[in-house]
Motif scaffolding. Sequence first.
Motif, PDB file in Angstrom:
ATOM      1  N   LEU A  64       0.572  -1.723   1.215  1.00 30.48           N
ATOM      2  CA  LEU A  64       0.433  -2.448  -0.056  1.00 30.48           C
ATOM      3  C   LEU A  64       1.797  -2.644  -0.714  1.00 30.48           C
ATOM      4  CD1 LEU A  64      -2.762  -0.891  -1.720  1.00 30.48           C
ATOM      5  CD2 LEU A  64      -2.491  -3.126  -0.621  1.00 30.48           C
ATOM      6  N   ALA A  97       3.364  -6.210  -1.590  1.00 36.69           N
ATOM      7  CA  ALA A  97       3.661  -6.562  -2.984  1.00 36.69           C
ATOM      8  C   ALA A  97       5.137  -6.906  -3.143  1.00 36.69           C
ATOM      9  CB  ALA A  97       3.281  -5.409  -3.914  1.00 36.69           C
ATOM     10  N   TRP A 113      -5.863   6.518  -8.301  1.00 37.01           N
ATOM     11  CA  TRP A 113      -6.186   5.115  -8.008  1.00 37.01           C
ATOM     12  C   TRP A 113      -5.168   4.133  -8.589  1.00 37.01           C
ATOM     13  CZ3 TRP A 113      -6.606   2.386 -12.450  1.00 37.01           C
ATOM     14  CH2 TRP A 113      -6.879   3.124 -13.621  1.00 37.01           C
ATOM     15  N   PHE A 150      -2.507   2.109  -6.361  1.00 34.34           N
ATOM     16  CA  PHE A 150      -3.114   1.087  -5.501  1.00 34.34           C
ATOM     17  C   PHE A 150      -3.380  -0.184  -6.292  1.00 34.34           C
ATOM     18  CE2 PHE A 150      -4.092   5.138  -3.558  1.00 34.34           C
ATOM     19  CZ  PHE A 150      -3.846   4.913  -2.220  1.00 34.34           C
ATOM     20  N   LEU A 151      -4.016   0.019  -7.468  1.00 38.90           N
ATOM     21  CA  LEU A 151      -4.379  -1.123  -8.293  1.00 38.90           C
ATOM     22  C   LEU A 151      -3.134  -1.898  -8.735  1.00 38.90           C
ATOM     23  CD1 LEU A 151      -6.737  -2.571  -9.720  1.00 38.90           C
ATOM     24  CD2 LEU A 151      -6.252  -1.156 -11.729  1.00 38.90           C
ATOM     25  N   LEU A 187      -0.173  -2.063  -7.356  1.00 32.77           N
ATOM     26  CA  LEU A 187       0.468  -2.784  -6.244  1.00 32.77           C
ATOM     27  C   LEU A 187      -0.338  -4.013  -5.854  1.00 32.77           C
ATOM     28  CD1 LEU A 187       1.697   0.209  -4.059  1.00 32.77           C
ATOM     29  CD2 LEU A 187       3.095  -1.369  -5.409  1.00 32.77           C
ATOM     30  N   VAL A 188      -1.662  -3.889  -5.819  1.00 32.14           N
ATOM     31  CA  VAL A 188      -2.497  -5.038  -5.460  1.00 32.14           C
ATOM     32  C   VAL A 188      -2.301  -6.160  -6.482  1.00 32.14           C
ATOM     33  CG1 VAL A 188      -4.880  -5.862  -5.321  1.00 32.14           C
ATOM     34  CG2 VAL A 188      -4.215  -3.766  -4.135  1.00 32.14           C
ATOM     35  N   LEU A 189      -2.264  -5.790  -7.773  1.00 31.64           N
ATOM     36  CA  LEU A 189      -2.113  -6.819  -8.808  1.00 31.64           C
ATOM     37  C   LEU A 189      -0.755  -7.515  -8.705  1.00 31.64           C
ATOM     38  CD1 LEU A 189      -3.824  -5.199 -11.927  1.00 31.64           C
ATOM     39  CD2 LEU A 189      -4.643  -7.076 -10.478  1.00 31.64           C
ATOM     40  N   GLY A 220       1.106  -7.792  -6.060  1.00 33.92           N
ATOM     41  CA  GLY A 220       1.088  -8.587  -4.827  1.00 33.92           C
ATOM     42  C   GLY A 220       0.314  -9.878  -5.004  1.00 33.92           C
ATOM     43  N   ALA A 221      -0.858  -9.786  -5.637  1.00 32.10           N
ATOM     44  CA  ALA A 221      -1.702 -10.975  -5.810  1.00 32.10           C
ATOM     45  C   ALA A 221      -1.039 -11.982  -6.745  1.00 32.10           C
ATOM     46  CB  ALA A 221      -3.068 -10.559  -6.352  1.00 32.10           C
ATOM     47  N   SER A 226       2.028 -13.572  -4.998  1.00 31.88           N
ATOM     48  CA  SER A 226       1.629 -14.510  -3.938  1.00 31.88           C
ATOM     49  C   SER A 226       1.114 -15.812  -4.532  1.00 31.88           C
ATOM     50  CB  SER A 226       0.527 -13.920  -3.060  1.00 31.88           C
ATOM     51  OG  SER A 226       0.880 -12.646  -2.622  1.00 31.88           O
TER      52      SER A 226
END
Lengths: 256, 312
Positions: free
Chosen positions: A156, A160, A232, A235-236, A238-240, A242-243, A246
């Motif tokens: 992740l 990101a 948690w 993770f959250l 990094l996902v945000l 990254g999204a 992108s």
Amino acid sequence: MTFPAGTFTPSPGTGRLGRMLLTHARTEAMLTLRNGEQVLLTLLIPLALLVGLTLVPIVSLPDPRVDEVTPRIFALAIMSSAFTGQAIALGFDRRYGVLRRLAATALPRWLLVAGRVVGGLAVVVIQIVLLAVVAAIMGWSPDAVGLLWTVVLILLGALAFGALGVLLGGALKAEVVLAVANIVWFILLLAGGIMVPASSMPGVLGDLVALLPSGALAEGLHGALVSGAPGWQPFLVLVLWGAAASALATRTTKLT
Amino acid sequence: MSSAADRPAVEVRGLTKRYSGTTAVDGLDLSLPRGHVLALLGPNGAGKTTTVETCEGFVRPDAGTVSVLGLDPVTQSEKLRPRIGVMPQGGGAYPGVRAEEMLRLVAACAANPLDPAWLIETLGLSGSARTPYKRLSGGQQQRLSLACALIGRPELVFLDEPTAGMDPQARRLVWELVRALRTDGVTVLLTTHLMEEAEALADHVVIIDHGRVVAEGTPSELTSEHPAEAQLRFRARAGMSTELLAAALPEDCRVVESSPGAYLVSGPVDPQVVSTVTAWCAQQGVLAEELHVGRRSLEDVFLDLTGRELRS
Ligand SMILES: Nc1ncnc2c1ncn2[C@@H]1O[C@H](COP(=O)(O)OP(=O)(O)O)[C@@H](O)[C@H]1O
Ligand SMILES: [Mg+2]
């Protein structure tokens, strides 16, 4: 020089997907590993900091020091190659018309991205393996359960930071990318939760730094490798990042 | 089937492309039959690269239609790209990549590529096989770029100034290659600002300036539209009256001072005309130097049409 008739008789078509992806990714990874500045940034500086911070007690850390240092150096290594290295390479590749060159072949557009991602991930794997071996020699004892979380966090984190690197490297002039990518690297290293843990920063500042990709990755890896419980939030975060990066990069990235 | 095969490989109608302040291409028409070689000839800034990049699908036209191998290059690029070969005007490789490595990458994208090692050797790049791209000479970079355009055995290739920056030997090699492509049935659209190149290679020459077609035809059509015509060029003091000289010459001779001190007489140039010119100059108290009589070249055609030198 003369050419026998039929030498250039047309026979166009698209290559095999697996071969295109593999060749592209391998070329990208080889170019990084052959480039002196990239090797300094992605391997030598993280290695020097890993060894230095472990052996020289300039900063006070709980023992064993190597267990405290290694997760943060992993975060640095990922930021260095996926963000700074990727942004600079992309900035100059655009200047040199590489993206257009590849877009002009049969290589589908999604493979153009996939090849860079796989190449970048290959470099991250090499970095982490090398750093882990050196850390192990210095007595590193990671939490066994945490290793699984670590793999997910590394992936992740690389995605990101990679997306942020593409966002920067795909939009601006090569020289500007070079400057910005290095400045951001330096700021995040010192104040972004890598050298100084977000948890040891005062109040709101610590909370904010933990929301940066660097802070989240460093805290997450530290939690996973030291106690086996990263929580948690990393993770959250990094996902945000990254999204968001992108989504933005697909609009702003230019071929030249 | 036959109708698709009969259609031109490239068909451009009324192509217009504007950038803030300039109109790069201004209502351009172009038709390139399959298996032919078309040269887009024009000075720097004429709109050659913009036209070619529109055909490749990298530039979106503001007006007009472009059809390449029957496809729309912008919306159907994924179908078109595997069938074409592209040599951009500059660049086209990673700064740190080695020539063969780059060529192998482009080869991997094609179904039936030529042998990269053979092409590298053919183009005289074996000696610099391990040199990073950014340290190759301009001519070597051009040759690698050409190799990348040909490696996938395309049916149509776009070569944007393929011989720019090359020494005469490399240029001759490129000419050989283009002729071999033509022999093997590959369609070629190339741009150049060298008239010898257009004359040597092309079935069709389209001369453009300011984004517009100023003349087109086969090289011989273009140079022999006035078969009786010849040209006399000479140098003398700048600013002499071309009208007075024209008055001294037969009626169908035209006189221009193409650049200060460079004069051009075109028309039925015979020995009498030559002697009239030298005598007239003598009357003005000047010596006509570098006197040269010749057939019209594409450059002269271009000069006549635009009043500008092609080389710029
Ligand atoms: N991306 C661009 N932005 C602004 N102006 C451009 C751009 N590309 C080309 N031009 C302008 O359009 C004109 C034609 O350029 P070009 O097609 O490159 O000509 P050529 O290839 O014949 O030298 C020039 O005046 C050039 O400055
Ligand atoms: Mg051009």
